[in-house]
Design a protein around this motif. Structure first.
Motif, PDB file in Angstrom:
ATOM      1  N   HIS B 156     -35.069  31.624  32.150  1.00  0.00           N
ATOM      2  CA  HIS B 156     -34.380  31.783  31.600  1.00  0.00           C
ATOM      3  C   HIS B 156     -34.670  31.866  30.165  1.00  0.00           C
ATOM      4  O   HIS B 156     -35.072  30.863  29.298  1.00  0.00           O
ATOM      5  N   GLY B 157     -34.787  33.060  29.458  1.00  0.00           N
ATOM      6  CA  GLY B 157     -35.106  33.126  28.450  1.00  0.00           C
ATOM      7  C   GLY B 157     -33.448  33.719  27.466  1.00  0.00           C
ATOM      8  O   GLY B 157     -32.880  33.905  28.622  1.00  0.00           O
ATOM      9  N   TYR B 158     -33.249  33.590  25.570  1.00  0.00           N
ATOM     10  CA  TYR B 158     -32.091  33.776  25.482  1.00  0.00           C
ATOM     11  C   TYR B 158     -32.595  34.886  24.810  1.00  0.00           C
ATOM     12  O   TYR B 158     -33.608  35.118  23.850  1.00  0.00           O
ATOM     13  N   VAL B 254     -31.623  49.581  19.769  1.00  0.00           N
ATOM     14  CA  VAL B 254     -32.735  49.073  19.220  1.00  0.00           C
ATOM     15  C   VAL B 254     -33.290  48.022  19.817  1.00  0.00           C
ATOM     16  O   VAL B 254     -32.434  46.298  19.682  1.00  0.00           O
ATOM     17  N   ILE B 255     -33.833  48.065  20.200  1.00  0.00           N
ATOM     18  CA  ILE B 255     -34.188  46.463  21.141  1.00  0.00           C
ATOM     19  C   ILE B 255     -35.643  45.864  19.502  1.00  0.00           C
ATOM     20  O   ILE B 255     -36.862  46.578  20.009  1.00  0.00           O
ATOM     21  N   GLN B 256     -35.582  44.383  19.424  1.00  0.00           N
ATOM     22  CA  GLN B 256     -36.254  43.880  18.713  1.00  0.00           C
ATOM     23  C   GLN B 256     -36.148  42.762  19.318  1.00  0.00           C
ATOM     24  O   GLN B 256     -35.506  42.233  18.860  1.00  0.00           O
ATOM     25  N   GLY B 257     -37.928  42.361  19.935  1.00  0.00           N
ATOM     26  CA  GLY B 257     -38.133  41.003  20.565  1.00  0.00           C
ATOM     27  C   GLY B 257     -36.618  40.929  21.662  1.00  0.00           C
ATOM     28  O   GLY B 257     -36.350  41.831  22.648  1.00  0.00           O
ATOM     29  N   ASN B 258     -36.227  40.179  21.738  1.00  0.00           N
ATOM     30  CA  ASN B 258     -34.945  38.818  22.979  1.00  0.00           C
ATOM     31  C   ASN B 258     -33.635  39.594  22.356  1.00  0.00           C
ATOM     32  O   ASN B 258     -32.519  39.696  22.911  1.00  0.00           O
ATOM     33  N   PRO B 574     -34.399  55.008  29.112  1.00  0.00           N
ATOM     34  CA  PRO B 574     -34.598  54.359  28.279  1.00  0.00           C
ATOM     35  C   PRO B 574     -36.464  54.992  27.557  1.00  0.00           C
ATOM     36  O   PRO B 574     -36.298  55.894  28.441  1.00  0.00           O
ATOM     37  N   TYR B 575     -36.176  55.274  26.689  1.00  0.00           N
ATOM     38  CA  TYR B 575     -37.778  55.561  26.110  1.00  0.00           C
ATOM     39  C   TYR B 575     -38.913  54.858  26.773  1.00  0.00           C
ATOM     40  O   TYR B 575     -39.608  55.237  26.928  1.00  0.00           O
ATOM     41  N   THR B 576     -39.083  53.150  25.868  1.00  0.00           N
ATOM     42  CA  THR B 576     -39.568  53.264  26.725  1.00  0.00           C
ATOM     43  C   THR B 576     -39.203  51.868  28.426  1.00  0.00           C
ATOM     44  O   THR B 576     -38.048  51.578  27.621  1.00  0.00           O
ATOM     45  N   ALA B 577     -40.105  51.037  28.532  1.00  0.00           N
ATOM     46  CA  ALA B 577     -39.956  50.002  29.341  1.00  0.00           C
ATOM     47  C   ALA B 577     -38.922  49.534  28.743  1.00  0.00           C
ATOM     48  O   ALA B 577     -38.846  48.559  27.752  1.00  0.00           O
ATOM     49  N   GLU B 578     -37.667  48.589  29.565  1.00  0.00           N
ATOM     50  CA  GLU B 578     -37.072  47.675  28.791  1.00  0.00           C
ATOM     51  C   GLU B 578     -36.245  46.333  29.619  1.00  0.00           C
ATOM     52  O   GLU B 578     -36.667  46.532  31.255  1.00  0.00           O
ATOM     53  N   LYS B 579     -36.606  45.146  29.084  1.00  0.00           N
ATOM     54  CA  LYS B 579     -36.573  43.771  29.639  1.00  0.00           C
ATOM     55  C   LYS B 579     -35.713  43.712  30.810  1.00  0.00           C
ATOM     56  O   LYS B 579     -34.276  44.185  29.986  1.00  0.00           O
ATOM     57  N   LEU B 580     -35.224  43.342  31.552  1.00  0.00           N
ATOM     58  CA  LEU B 580     -33.410  43.613  32.273  1.00  0.00           C
ATOM     59  C   LEU B 580     -32.792  42.162  31.563  1.00  0.00           C
ATOM     60  O   LEU B 580     -31.845  42.669  31.207  1.00  0.00           O
ATOM     61  N   GLY B 581     -33.274  41.530  30.947  1.00  0.00           N
ATOM     62  CA  GLY B 581     -33.272  40.379  30.049  1.00  0.00           C
ATOM     63  C   GLY B 581     -31.919  40.914  28.900  1.00  0.00           C
ATOM     64  O   GLY B 581     -31.298  40.753  28.525  1.00  0.00           O
ATOM     65  N   VAL B 582     -32.883  42.035  28.131  1.00  0.00           N
ATOM     66  CA  VAL B 582     -32.360  42.895  27.448  1.00  0.00           C
ATOM     67  C   VAL B 582     -31.127  42.623  27.620  1.00  0.00           C
ATOM     68  O   VAL B 582     -30.070  43.099  27.335  1.00  0.00           O
ATOM     69  N   LEU B 583     -31.236  43.748  28.702  1.00  0.00           N
ATOM     70  CA  LEU B 583     -30.129  44.339  28.893  1.00  0.00           C
ATOM     71  C   LEU B 583     -28.845  43.644  29.549  1.00  0.00           C
ATOM     72  O   LEU B 583     -27.479  43.992  29.475  1.00  0.00           O
ATOM     73  N   ALA B 584     -29.201  42.223  29.914  1.00  0.00           N
ATOM     74  CA  ALA B 584     -28.525  41.320  30.625  1.00  0.00           C
ATOM     75  C   ALA B 584     -28.066  40.408  29.192  1.00  0.00           C
ATOM     76  O   ALA B 584     -26.665  40.648  29.334  1.00  0.00           O
TER      77      ALA B 584
END
Lengths: 241, 988, 91
Positions: B156-158, B254-258, B574-584
Motif C-alpha cells: 500500500h502506498g501512502y 489538484v493531484i500532485q504525486g500521492n 477527471p481530466y487525466t487518469a487518476e489513481k484509485l489510491g489518490v481517490l481513496a
C-alpha cells in the motif's frame, strides 16, 4: 488487571486509573510515556518527560489531551437572558469571549453556550452549576464534561495540518483568535475554536468523547509530515506564559 | 542517422552533470536527471515504446506530451505510466506493455495482418454467438487487448488529501497562465493566487516552442515571467500537479504525486493550452511520425535529436518553426509539404526556404513507407491535394526516417467543459473555440484560440485581472490588450487522407482508422454519442485528446451535417487518469469506543462493529454457540453484565416536554409518573416503525429517553425538524456520548448492586420500571429497573468518563457472585426468549405497529402523533403479522431457519423469519416471523423454506425445497408472568 | 463541491448538510384520505424555485433555503424562526 502495565515512568500516586474519571485517551497517553497530575478528579498528562522540548514543539506543531479540563454547556430558548442574568458577557454566535475568571464563553448558536476553562480554576462553571435549577428553567445544562473530549492543536503548522482533515479555512488571517467553526473534521462533527496560546496559534477541538481515540489517531497521522509531537498540559501553560 | 543527444542548448531541462541509468525491456539505458522516459529512450535510439491496443502495431512517441497512449509503459508495479511525462529515476525498471514475447518481437503483431477480420464493433459482433461464447472468448480478448498489469500484492502506498484555498486559481503555467497569475496578484497584495502547472517546471510552450526566426523569444519570455512569478509573495506555484476537474462553486481537485489538494477557488483562469492534432494518412502511426510540437519538445527540453532526415507536413506557421528547430538540431529536411494553397509569406517560411528546403504547396504526406521490420520509416510519399481528403495519383517519394506534422490544435478546455462551458466549431478557422464561460471563469492563451505570443501575454493579464475582480478585489485598472491575434489558420479544415489499404489512424489508443468511423455511421450509429460508443473512438486513455476533432469532422461529413450539428459528447471529470489510491486517499472512517472498551478486550471479547461503535459480540472461546449458551445460562441462573453505552440518549426538557413526547411517540406520557420508565415507540409520517426505547420521567418537565444505537441520530434530527416548526417550549439534546450504560441482570443482580449503593433496591422501594438517581460506587448514576433480557436487572447510566470505574466496581462487587460479562449475541438470544423485538431486525422499512402486534403501544384517544393518521388508515388492511413460533426439531445443525428465510404457502410467499435461535433455557428452537394474518393464531402452523444450514461450523447447502414446519405460540416464550422480576416470589 | 450559505455558520461545503425536502404544511386534521396520502407520499418535484428544509449536521441546525432546481442555484436562506414569522407557522 487494571494494575498491569504500570510503567516505571509513572509515579504510582498519579496513575490515571487511580481516578474515578478517565479520559478515553489515557491509555494512548500512557503508551506515549505521560507523567500524570491530578486535576478535576482526572489524571491529566502533565508532560512526557521533556517540558522544554514539548514547549518548543507546541510552538511548532503539537497535540495535547485537555479532556480533564472543566467545561459545561447551556442550551434552550431562554439561554441568552438567563446567562446574561448570571453576569456572563455573551459574544455573537460562533465567537468566544473570555470572562473575568478566565473561562471562555463559546456561543454555538443564539440559544447555546459552551463554557471552557483553560485550567482547573473554573469558578464560573461551578457557580452556574450551583445556581441552575430545573424549576422554571428556560435553558438546560448540556453534559459537555462527559459528552465531549477536548484536544488542543497548537503551533505555527497547525492550520496547515488541519487542512488535511477539515474543509473550513482555519488559516490565521482567515480565522481570527476566538473564532469558532462547527464543522466536519475527519468526518466527525467537531467544534473548532481558535484559542491561541501566547503568540502561538492554537485550536481547541471539542467533539464526541467516544471518538477521541479515533480522532487522536487521525491527528497523529496527519502531523507526522510536519514532525508534530504529543505534549502535556505543562507545555501549553508555558506557551500561555 | 538515428536519434541521439544534442549538444547543450540554453533552456534545456536536463542536468547533464547527473547521469542516470535504468532498464527498458531488460536493456540497460542511460539518461540524465530531468529526462522523461521517452526522451531518454529516444536519446538512446529507442523509438518503439509500445504495441498498439488492438493490432499490436509498434508505436513511438506522437506528442512527447502524453496526449496518446503510445508511450504507456509499466514501471515496476505501476501500470500505464505515461513515458512521455514520467521523469527517469536511477535504477528504474521500465517494461513495455501489451506485448507477447518482447517489444521487438511481439508474437501478437500478426494480428495486424488480420485487421480486416477485426472490424469496428467486432467485440459486439463476433464473440456473442452462440450464447455463452463470450465466457470463452473474454479471457482471450482481455489478454490481447490489454494495458498494464496490476500486481494485487503491491504494498500500500501512502496517499493523502488536503484542502487548499485561493482567491484566484490559474490552471496552466505557460505564458498566458503566468501573465494571468502576475496580474491577479498585482491587483491587491491580499489576493491569494494559486498557479497549477502539470509539468515539473513553469513555462508551458515557452519551454519548447519558437516564436521568431532567431529562436530566442521563448527563452527570454520564460526567464522574465518565471522570475516575476517566483518573486511574487502572493503567488503559490504547484508544479507537477494536475487540475483534474472542475466541480460546482470552483472546487478543483489538484493531484500532485500521492496527494490530492481539494482546492476551493474564488475564481478560475483556464490557461491550459491545447493539444496538437495528427495528420491522418496511411501508416501515420509508425514510430518516427510525430507532431511538430513533439519534435520541438525533444530538441528544446531534452536536447534530443528526433531523427536523421525528416519530411514535414504543415498547415500553419508552427510547422515552419518546428522545421527551423529541426534544422538547428542537425536534422536534414527532405521537404516541406504545405497543405495550404500557397507557400506562406511569413518570416518563418522564408527562413526555412533560405536553408534550401523545398516547400511544396497544396501537398500532403499520404503514406509513410515502413522499413522491413515495419517499425521504422523508410520514406514519405507526398501528393498534391485535389480536394478535402483527396489527392492526385502521382506520388513523390522522399527518403526519410522521420515525418513531422503540424496541422492544427484542439483546446485543452476540459475544465471549461466540466463547468458547463461549450466550445463550438468555427467553420472559418476550423477550430473549436470557447464560447460563453461560466461565472467566475476566464480563459487565456491557446486554449482560448490565441497563439501569438504578445497577445497571449496581454490576454493572460486581462484574464488574471478579471478573475481577481470576480474574487472580490479591485485596486488596479483593467489591463489593455493592444495586439491582435494575428493571422488565423492554425487548423487545416480536413487533415485526413483516406488510403484504400487503410492503416490511416484517427484514434491511436483504440486503433481506429477512417473507415472504422465511416462504417459505424453507415451501420446506423449516426449520432455522435452512438458512434463514440460503438467505435470506442475517444474512449481510450487519452479520451479524445488527439482523435476527437477529426472524429466529429468525419461524423459531420458522413451525416451531411455541420460539425456543430454533429456536436460534442459530454466531457466529465477527471481530466487525466487518476489513481484509485489518490481517490481513496487517507480515508476517514470514524470509530466510537465506549469507556469500557478496553475492559472487554482484556476479558477476551470478540468485538463487532455496530455502526461506528465497537461492541463485544461474545467473550472468548472458539465455539461461538457454546460461549453464547454459557453466557445466557449465567444471566438466567446467576448474574451477568453487559455494556449498553451505545444506546442512544436524549434529554427532552421544558414546560412542553410532555407535549413533545406525545407528538413524537405513539404512547401516552403526560400522566407518566416522575420516577417511572415507559416504553417508547416511534413511527414516521407513513406509520412505519422507526425506533423504540424507554422514556424516564426525571422531573415534571424532564424526560430522559433512550433510542436505538443506530437510530438515535435520526430520531434527534427528526425531533429538531418538527420542533423547528412547532416551536414548543422544549429543549432537545442528544446526550448519547455523555452517558455510559451497563445492564446488570440475573437473579443475583440486586445482591451485587446493594454492595455499591445506599439506594433502597427492594421490590417496594424500587419496583419494576422505576427510575432512580443515586450514587453507585460513588459515581452519580441514573438507575433504570428494566427487563430487556427478562431477568431482575438494572440499567446503570453514568457519566461517560466514569464508565470504566463503574465497570470495575461492578466486576469487583460481583466477584463473590461469580459475575461475568455477556455480549451482544447473548443479549439478542435472551430478549428473543422474552419476545422483545429489535427495531430494524424484526421490523423493516414498511412495518407498522399493527403488523408488529404492538397495538397496545398506540394511544387511542389522542388526535395526533407522528404517523397516527397513516396507521389509522391502514388499520383495516393489515397484510401480515409478526408472531412467535417454535419448532419441535432438536436438530441444531441443519434445520434451524435463518433470518429472511421465507414463509411459503401453496407456492406463495406469505412472510419471512426475522429472528430465530436455539434457546438453551427452553431447549427448543424459537423465533419471530411475519406470516399472513390467517396464519397468526397461536397453534396454527406454517412452513419455512430453509436454504442453507450449518454442519460442524461449516456452511453446507441444503436442497432448496427443504421445509421446516413451525408452530405459532403466544409471546413471550419465557416467563410470561414476568415472575423473574422478583425471583424471591416465584421460582423459575 | 457545492457551497451552502448557512444562516448560522456561513458558507460551508454541501457535504455538511442534509436536505429535508420541500417546505410543506401539515394538512388540517379533518382532511380526507387523499389529501393526507398526497402529503405523506407524493413529492411536488417542482422544476423551478422551491423552498426546502436543510439541516446542518455539525450544529443540528434546521433552516430554510430557496433554491432553483433547474440551475441548483441557492437564492436565499432563512433561520427557521424568521421563515415561519414571514410565511406562517407549519403546524
Amino acid at each position: 488487571m487494571s494494575a498491569a502495565g504500570c510503567s516505571p515512568r509513572e509515579e504510582p500516586m498519579t496513575r490515571p486509573e487511580k481516578f474515578q474519571r478517565r479520559s478515553h485517551l489515557y491509555r494512548v497517553c500512557r503508551e506515549a510515556g505521560a507523567h500524570w497530575r491530578a486535576m478535576n478528579d482526572f489524571g491529566v498528562p502533565a508532560h512526557y518527560g521533556d517540558v522544554d522540548g514539548e514547549t518548543a514543539a507546541a510552538a511548532h506543531l503539537a497535540i495535547a489531551d485537555l479532556t480533564a479540563l472543566p467545561r459545561a454547556g447551556y442550551k434552550g430558548w431562554g439561554m441568552a437572558d438567563w446567562i446574561q442574568g448570571q453576569g456572563v458577557s455573551l459574544p455573537e454566535p460562533n465567537r468566544a469571549l473570555r470572562q473575568e475568571d478566565g473561562t471562555l464563553a463559546c456561543r454555538l448558536s443564539s440559544g447555546e453556550l459552551l463554557l471552557l476553562a483553560d485550567d482547573d480554576q473554573a469558578s464560573l462553571i461551578d457557580r452556574l452549576s450551583e445556581t441552575w435549577s430545573m424549576d422554571d428553567a428556560v435553558c438546560f445544562p448540556v453534559p459537555r464534561a462527559d459528552a465531549s473530549a477536548r484536544l488542543a492543536v497548537t503551533g505555527d503548522e497547525s492550520a496547515a495540518m488541519m487542512a488535511k482533515m477539515c474543509g473550513v479555512d482555519l488559516r490565521g488571517h482567515r480565522f481570527a483568535d476566538h473564532a469558532i467553526a462547527q464543522t466536519s473534521v475527519a468526518r466527525m462533527n467537531v467544534i473548532v475554536l481558535r484559542n491561541d496560546r501566547g503568540a502561538s496559534p492554537a485550536y481547541d477541538l471539542i467533539f464526541d468523547s467516544a471518538s477521541a481515540v479515533y480522532l487522536w489517531g487521525c491527528l497523529v497521522d496527519a502531523m507526522a509530515e510536519f514532525s508534530g509531537r504529543i505534549v502535556g498540559i505543562d507545555a501549553l501553560d508555558a506557551l500561555r506564559g | 542517422m538515428i536519434p541521439g543527444r544534442l549538444p547543450t542548448l540554453p533552456g534545456q531541462l536536463i542536468d547533464r552533470s547527473r547521469p542516470l541509468s535504468f532498464t527498458f525491456d531488460g536493456h540497460r539505458r542511460e539518461g540524465y536527471a530531468g529526462d522523461t522516459v521517452t526522451s531518454a529512450l529516444l536519446a538512446a535510439g529507442v523509438r518503439v515504446l509500445s504495441r498498439s491496443f488492438k493490432y499490436h502495431r509498434p508505436r513511438g512517441t506522437l506528442s512527447a506530451a502524453g496526449h496518446d497512449a503510445n508511450s504507456f509503459v509499466q514501471i515496476g508495479d505501476e501500470p500505464n505510466v505515461v513515458a512521455d511525462t514520467r521523469l527517469v529515476e536511477d535504477g528504474m525498471v521500465v517494461e513495455a506493455q501489451n506485448v507477447f514475447g518482447s517489444l521487438d518481437n511481439d508474437r501478437a503483431r500478426l494480428l495486424d495482418h488480420f485487421g480486416r477480420f477485426l472490424p469496428v464493433g467486432f467485440y459486439y459482433k463476433t464473440f456473442y454467438r452462440p450464447k455463452g461464447a463470450w465466457k470463452v472468448w473474454e479471457p482471450v480478448v482481455r489478454r490481447l487487448a490489454g494495458l498494464g498489469t496490476v500486481n494485487p500484492s503491491t504494498p500500500h502506498g501512502y496517499y493523502d488529501k488536503q484542502y487548499l484555498w485561493a482567491d484566484v486559481v490559474v490552471v496552466g503555467g505557460g505564458p498566458a497562465g503566468m501573465a494571468a497569475a502576475l496580474e491577479a496578484a498585482a491587483v491587491d497584495r491580499a489576493v491569494e493566487v494559486l498557479l497549477v502547472e502539470e509539468n515539473p517546471q513553469l513555462g508551458g510552450s515557452l519551454t519548447y516552442a519558437r516564436f521568431d526566426t532567431e529562436g530566442e523569444r521563448a527563452a527570454r519570455e520564460r526567464k522574465t515571467l518565471v522570475a516575476a512569478v517566483e518573486g511574487c509573495d502572493n503567488i503559490r506555484v504547484l508544479a507537477g500537479a494536475v487540475a483534474n476537474g472542475w466541480f460546482t462553486d470552483h472546487f478543483i481537485p489538484v493531484i500532485q504525486g500521492n496527494r490530492m489538494f481539494k482546492v476551493r477557488a474564488g475564481s478560475v483562469v483556464v490557461a491550459s493550452g491545447s493539444w496538437e492534432q495528427p495528420l491522418v494518412f496511411r501508416n501515420n502511426d509508425l514510430p518516427g511520425v510525430m507532431y511538430g510540437s513533439a519534435a520541438q519538445r525533444l530538441i528544446n527540453r531534452y536536447g534530443v535529436r528526433p531523427g536523421g532526415r525528416a519530411v514535414i507536413a504543415t498547415a500553419n506557421a508552427d510547422g515552419y518553426a518546428a522545421a527551423l528547430d529541426l534544422i538547428g538540431a542537425g536534422v536534414d529536411i527532405a521537404a516541406v509539404a504545405e497543405l495550404g494553397p500557397n507557400v506562406p509569406r511569413h518570416d518563418l517560411a522564408a527562413a526555412v526556404s533560405d536553408h534550401g528546403v523545398p516547400i511544396m504547396p497544396r501537398s500532403t504526406v499520404v503514406e509513410a513507407e515502413p522499413g522491413p521490420w515495419k517499425d521504422t520509416i523508410e520514406a514519405a510519399r507526398i501528393a498534391e491535394i485535389t480536394g478535402p481528403g483527396t489527392t492526385a495519383a502521382r506520388h513523390d517519394v522522399h527518403d526519410c526516417d522521420t515525418i513531422v506534422t503540424s496541422v492544427g490544435w484542439q483546446p485543452a478546455a476540459n475544465l471549461v467543459w466540466h463547468a458547463g462551458g461549450r466550445t463550438p466549431y468555427n467553420e472559418t478557422t476550423s477550430m473549436l473555440e470557447i464560447g460563453k464561460l461560466p461565472e467566475g471563469m476566464h480563459a487565456a492563451g491557446s486554449v482560448a484560440g490565441c497563439f501569438r505570443i504578445d497577445t497571449v501575454i496581454e490576454e493572460g493579464r486581462r484574464a488574471g485581472w478579471l478573475a481577481a475582480r470576480d474574487a472580490g478585489f479591485n485596486g488596479t485598472a483593467m489591463p489593455a490588450v493592444r495586439n491582435d491575434r494575428g493571422e488565423t489558420g492554425q487548423n487545416h479544415p480536413w487533415p485526413m487522407f483516406e488510403h484504400p489499404k487503410g492503416r490511416d489512424f484517427v484514434d491511436f489508443d483504440e486503433d481506429l482508422q477512417i473507415h472504422d468511423l465511416k462504417d459505424a455511421v453507415s451501420e446506423g450509429y449516426t449520432h455522435i454519442e452512438l458512434m463514440k460508443r460503438f467505435s470506442t473512438c475517444g474512449m481510450g486513455p487519452s479520451q479524445g485528446r488527439h482523435s476527437w476533432l477529426n472524429a466529429i469532422r468525419l461524423n459531420a461529413r458522413e451525416n451531411g451535417i455541420s460539425v456543430n450539428e454533429a456536436g460534442m459528447t459530454t466531457q466529465r471529470p477527471p481530466y487525466t487518469a487518476e489513481k484509485l489510491g489518490v481517490l481513496a486517499g487517507r480515508s476517514f472512517e470514524p470509530e466510537r469506543l465506549t469507556a469500557m472498551h478496553w475492559r472487554h478486550v482484556e476479558a477476551g471479547a470478540r468485538m463487532m462493529q455496530a455502526g461506528a461503535w465497537y461492541r463485544p459480540e461474545h467473550y472468548g472461546g472458539d465455539d461461538r454457540d457454546a460461549v453464547i449458551e454459557a453466557e445466557s445460562r449465567h444471566v438466567r441462573e446467576k448474574v451477568g453484565l453487559i455494556d449498553v453505552s451505545t444506546l442512544g440518549g436524549l434529554e427532552i426538557r421544558g414546560p412542553d416536554a410532555a407535549d413533545m413526547m406525545e407528538r413524537m411517540y405513539t404512547w401516552a406520557y403526560r400522566k407518566q409518573l416522575v420516577g417511572r420508565a415507559r416504553y417508547t415507540l416511534m413511527t414516521d409520517m407513513t406509520g412505519v416503525i422507526t425506533d423504540d426505547g424507554v422514556a424516564c420521567r426525571l422531573h415534571e418537565n424532564h424526560y430522559y429517553v433512550t433510542a436505538t444505537t443506530s437510530g438515535v441520530d435520526g430520531v434527534y434530527q427528526e425531533m429538531l425538524f418538527w420542533n423547528a416548526q412547532w416551536r414548543l417550549r422544549v429543549d432537545i439534546t442528544n446526550v448519547t456520548g455523555a452517558w455510559c450504560g451497563v445492564n446488570i441482570a440475573g437473579p443475583r443482580s440486586r445482591a451485587v448492586l446493594t454492595r455499591l449503593t445506599d439506594e433502597k433496591l427492594d421490590a417496594e422501594s424500587f419496583p419494576y420500571m422505576a427510575v432512580r438517581q443515586a450514587n453507585v460506587a460513588g459515581i452519580p448514576c441514573r438507575l433504570l429497573r428494566v427487563g430487556f433480557v427478562g431477568e431482575l436487572g438494572y440499567e446503570l447510566h453514568c457519566p461517560a468518563h466514569s464508565g470504566e470505574a463503574l465497570w470495575d466496581a461492578l466486576m469487583e462487587a460481583g466477584r463473590d457472585h461469580n459475575i461475568r460479562p455477556f455480549g451482544v449475541e447473548c443479549q439478542r438470544l435472551l430478549r428473543l426468549e422474552k419476545g422483545h423485538i429489535i427495531v430494524s431486525q424484526d421490523t423493516d422499512g414498511l412495518t407498522n405497529p399493527l403488523e408488529a402486534d404492538m397495538d397496545w403501544a398506540l394511544a387511542k384517544k389522542r388526535p395526533f402523533f407522528i404517523g397516527k393518521r397513516s396507521i389509522d388508515i391502514q388499520r383495516d388492511n393489515v397484510e401480515r403479522k409478526l408472531v412467535g413460533f417454535e419448532i419441535e426439531s432438536r436438530d441444531r445443525d441443519g434445520s434451524i431457519p435463518r433470518e429472511c428465510h421465507l414463509v411459503i404457502r401453496d407456492g406463495d410467499i406469505t412472510g419471512r423469519v426475522t429472528s430465530c435461535s436455539y434457546s438453551p433455557t427452553l431447549d427448543k428452537v424459537i423465533g419471530l416471523a411475519y406470516v399472513a394474518p390467517d396464519q397468526a393464531e397461536p397453534g396454527s402452523t406454517f412452513q419455512v423454506r430453509i436454504k442453507s444450514g450449518r454442519v460442524d461450523g461449516r456452511r453446507v447447502r441444503i436442497t432448496p425445497d427443504t421445509y421446516v414446519a413451525c408452530r405459532v405460540v403466544p409471546l413471550p416464550f419465557y416467563d410470561p408472568e414476568n415472575a423473574r422480576q422478583e425471583p424471591g416470589n416465584a421460582g423459575p | 463541491m457545492k457551497i451552502m450559505p448557512c444562516p448560522l455558520n456561513g458558507p460551508r461545503n454541501i457535504s455538511e448538510f442534509a436536505c429535508g425536502g420541500e417546505v410543506e404544511h401539515l394538512p388540517p386534521p379533518d382532511c380526507d384520505h387523499a389529501a393526507w396520502i398526497d402529503y405523506v407520499y407524493l413529492e411536488n418535484n417542482t422544476a423551478g424555485v422551491v423552498r426546502e428544509w436543510w439541516y446542518h449536521t455539525p450544529t443540528a441546525y434546521w433552516f430554510v433555503a430557496e433554491r432553483d432546481t433547474r440551475t441548483d442555484e441557492i437564492l436565499r436562506t432563512w433561520p427557521a424562526g424568521e421563515f415561519l414569522a414571514e410565511f406562517g407557522e407549519g403546524r
